[in-house]
Design a protein around this motif. Sequence first.
Motif, PDB file in Angstrom:
ATOM      1  N   ASN A 107     -31.593 -40.094  56.362  1.00 24.15           N
ATOM      2  CA  ASN A 107     -32.075 -40.552  55.050  1.00 24.15           C
ATOM      3  C   ASN A 107     -32.485 -42.013  55.066  1.00 24.15           C
ATOM      4  OD1 ASN A 107     -29.463 -41.519  55.385  1.00 24.15           O
ATOM      5  ND2 ASN A 107     -28.996 -41.448  53.194  1.00 24.15           N
ATOM      6  N   ASP A 161     -28.148 -38.168  62.898  1.00 23.75           N
ATOM      7  CA  ASP A 161     -28.184 -36.811  62.351  1.00 23.75           C
ATOM      8  C   ASP A 161     -27.061 -35.933  62.893  1.00 23.75           C
ATOM      9  OD1 ASP A 161     -29.007 -36.646  64.917  1.00 23.75           O
ATOM     10  OD2 ASP A 161     -30.961 -35.733  64.490  1.00 23.75           O
ATOM     11  N   ALA A 621     -37.505 -37.514  46.102  1.00 23.91           N
ATOM     12  CA  ALA A 621     -36.152 -37.482  46.655  1.00 23.91           C
ATOM     13  C   ALA A 621     -35.640 -36.045  46.770  1.00 23.91           C
ATOM     14  CB  ALA A 621     -35.220 -38.316  45.784  1.00 23.91           C
ATOM     15  N   GLU A 622     -35.845 -35.237  45.713  1.00 20.00           N
ATOM     16  CA  GLU A 622     -35.399 -33.844  45.753  1.00 20.00           C
ATOM     17  C   GLU A 622     -36.204 -33.043  46.782  1.00 20.00           C
ATOM     18  OE1 GLU A 622     -35.657 -32.328  41.828  1.00 20.00           O
ATOM     19  OE2 GLU A 622     -34.086 -33.649  41.012  1.00 20.00           O
ATOM     20  N   GLN A 625     -34.896 -33.872  50.194  1.00 26.79           N
ATOM     21  CA  GLN A 625     -33.598 -33.256  50.446  1.00 26.79           C
ATOM     22  C   GLN A 625     -33.753 -31.789  50.858  1.00 26.79           C
ATOM     23  OE1 GLN A 625     -30.972 -33.472  47.090  1.00 26.79           O
ATOM     24  NE2 GLN A 625     -29.163 -32.884  48.262  1.00 26.79           N
ATOM     25  N   LYS A 626     -34.641 -31.067  50.166  1.00 33.32           N
ATOM     26  CA  LYS A 626     -34.862 -29.663  50.495  1.00 33.32           C
ATOM     27  C   LYS A 626     -35.546 -29.521  51.852  1.00 33.32           C
ATOM     28  CE  LYS A 626     -35.205 -28.225  45.658  1.00 33.32           C
ATOM     29  NZ  LYS A 626     -36.100 -27.665  44.603  1.00 33.32           N
ATOM     30  N   THR A 628     -35.386 -31.603  54.339  1.00 39.00           N
ATOM     31  CA  THR A 628     -34.449 -31.989  55.399  1.00 39.00           C
ATOM     32  C   THR A 628     -33.683 -30.787  55.921  1.00 39.00           C
ATOM     33  OG1 THR A 628     -34.203 -34.217  54.498  1.00 39.00           O
ATOM     34  CG2 THR A 628     -32.459 -33.429  55.946  1.00 39.00           C
ATOM     35  N   ALA A 629     -33.266 -29.927  55.006  1.00 40.48           N
ATOM     36  CA  ALA A 629     -32.514 -28.742  55.422  1.00 40.48           C
ATOM     37  C   ALA A 629     -33.335 -27.844  56.334  1.00 40.48           C
ATOM     38  CB  ALA A 629     -32.059 -27.965  54.185  1.00 40.48           C
ATOM     39  N   GLU A 632     -34.465 -30.646  59.807  1.00 40.10           N
ATOM     40  CA  GLU A 632     -33.425 -31.349  60.562  1.00 40.10           C
ATOM     41  C   GLU A 632     -32.932 -30.530  61.748  1.00 40.10           C
ATOM     42  OE1 GLU A 632     -29.338 -32.326  58.958  1.00 40.10           O
ATOM     43  OE2 GLU A 632     -30.288 -34.296  58.816  1.00 40.10           O
TER      44      GLU A 632
END
Length: 789
Positions: A107, A161, A621-622, A625-626, A628-629, A632
Amino acid sequence: MSRFGSRFGTGALGRVVRSGVGRRRVQTVVIAIATMMAVASAVVAGSLMVAASAPFDHAFAKQHGAHLTAEFDPSKVSADRLKATRQLDGVTASAGPYPTTVINGPNAPTLTVVGRSGPRSDVDDLELRSGRWAAKPGEIVLSVEFAGPAFKLGTTLRTSDAADAETLTVVGLAVSASKTADAWATPAQVRALGSKDSPVTSQMLYRFDAAGTKAQIAAARKTLAAAVPSGALIGTTSYLDTKRAADQGAAATIPFLLAFGALGIVMSVIIVGSVVSGAVGTGLRRIGILKAIGFTPLEVVRAYVAQALIPAVAGIALGVVLGNLLAVPLLEDTERAYGSVSLTVAWWVDVVVAAAALAVVGIAALVPALRAGRLRTVEAIAVGRAPRTGRGQWAHRAAGRLPLPRAVTYGLASPFAHPVRTLAMLLAVAFGTVAATFAVGLTQSLTAVGNAADPEESAAVTVVSGGPRPGPGQRVPAGGMPDTPDADPAKVRAAIEAQAGTASYYGMTQPEVTVAGVSGSVRANLYQGDLGAGSYEMISGHWITGTGQVVVPTGFLERTGTEIGDTVRVTYQKQTKTLRIVGEAFDTSDDGMHLHADLANFEAAEPESFLIEVKPGVSPAEYAQKLTAEVEPLGAQVMVNSASGGESMILILEAMAVLLTLMLVSVAGLGVLNSAVLDTRERVHDLGVCKALGMSPRQTVSLVLASVAGIGVLGGLVGVPLGFALHGFVLPVMGHSAGTNLPSSVLDVYEPWQLVLLGLAGITIALLGALLPAGWAARTRTATALRTE
């Protein structure tokens, strides 16, 4: 001196001066306020010019910045030996060694973290802008360059990570003029963050007695390398690179500040000269009486100059105070934008502005005062008592033929009775319109510059697929980037396309390439996918549309002597391609030595990052976040981009333009006010006659306003083209100061309807300036006006 003057000395002269100042209250107030506004705007402009002329130098000197930042391998050189380098010839101060490592969490961008127990030091004495210093494990202080919605006090950052990665809490924001790090933590914390991929190195900071050139910095580096075991010195960073970037960005502000300063000086000369000239013109009989009772020509000159200087001194004092009050918040914003520290109004700016204003007022008052001194006694008394008829009668006859009310035609013809005063009013209105026109164009151009910013900075979300890499503007650590596996770009691209909320995206890599005929390496942006999504604003030519093409900034064209249509040979990883220059981009990064081309030109190139725009209403930001899942597990990282410092600087420049314009327009209105007061008082007897013949108060107001309306229209017609031309001259100079030409979207900002409205600014200034004397004339009783001479 005459016998009368000898008998009464300076006392008689002083009484005349005090009487003139008190009797001409409107003119006194006009001089005071006009001078105050001019001085205040000059103090603001001068202070910002000083701050902008060398923002890095100011900050660097106050922080005792590091001339050279050096990183050493702690396994090859001990801390004691590094401390001993303080004794080397030419070294005046040093700090360290500090443990240093690199973190790159999911992040956050890649951060170079230095371990320091506190912000204070003999070299790189940091300024803690907000929060506090990191005092225990789990805390970190960020550079203010990263301040924004995504990174603020209390934000937590993961250091990698990995599932068991440590989390750090942002407890402070600090400024380093020499940019020795991106973040700071306790020494123990930094050592704990070290890993095989990000080993801990030792940082030393140095100041030298001679470090003003690249050659001197290179010599200092050789001295350091010779003082430690071979291979111990990993890398160095010179302060000259940071200084060049900061000074080049600041230099662009100076031309427009000079333009506003020149307008302020010209308008103050016009206003003061007009006021004193009006005082001489309306006081001819008084001048004759003063000479008749024994005043010499020199004493008359001194009296009228003093009557201008007394309110001017008061205005200068108030202007210095007001200018300081207005400059402080702008300087605070400039500190944040430039990364400077503790910027204040330099004392000598106040002194120079005050002295210059006093000299300008004195010279402006001296010219009409000399006229008063040359007048003959009998002529002055005779002319002062005689009614002024005849001048401008042709204008009254011509205006009388217009199909307008008589009060309006009378007012339209009135300015021709006093051509000199009318000219001064016209110049005041014209320059006020020039300032307004220039300011409107400048703010629109600055907004266009912000809209034409680097597409990388304007993207909402960035996905890095090529492992930890520095973001835009970050430096590469001396030890190099950690070697981590790259994510498969195809899989990352598929995840982005499948993610709900994706509006558009493109892939990009930023390798170092070599260009035939150019020494050293050149940074290149290679694009994949939607080439137009990453396009820069074009100055000339067009953006890349496929392979075999390259777009370059102004700096590249100037340094290489090339132009659009020429070809350049570009080598990337032993593969050489001949690319044709198809466009000149509005891009100031890397001093203008930058290339933009299709990634497909080079078979070995793969995208290292993806720049994404999200759909309206989607939170970056949201979305990040989604995403990233999804990415990553592939080895990619997602970052939310924050606003750049360039946008802050644009807002500051726009605020300065608006503030200075309001001041100059106010001064123009005061010039109209003074002239309207003089005209109204001179015609008070005529107004009394008109009132006795049945002129209503409303018609009286129409008469006074009509007397300045024509001047306002003409001032607008003159001022708008001049303001347009000033904008066309200053903006390219600002661009060249920043090392680039400007695109048409930045230069051609005026719409026809805007120019029409700006033309009405002249009549608006004139009418607003004449409102008070118009109201006074309407309220004056008929009998009072008839009795007044």
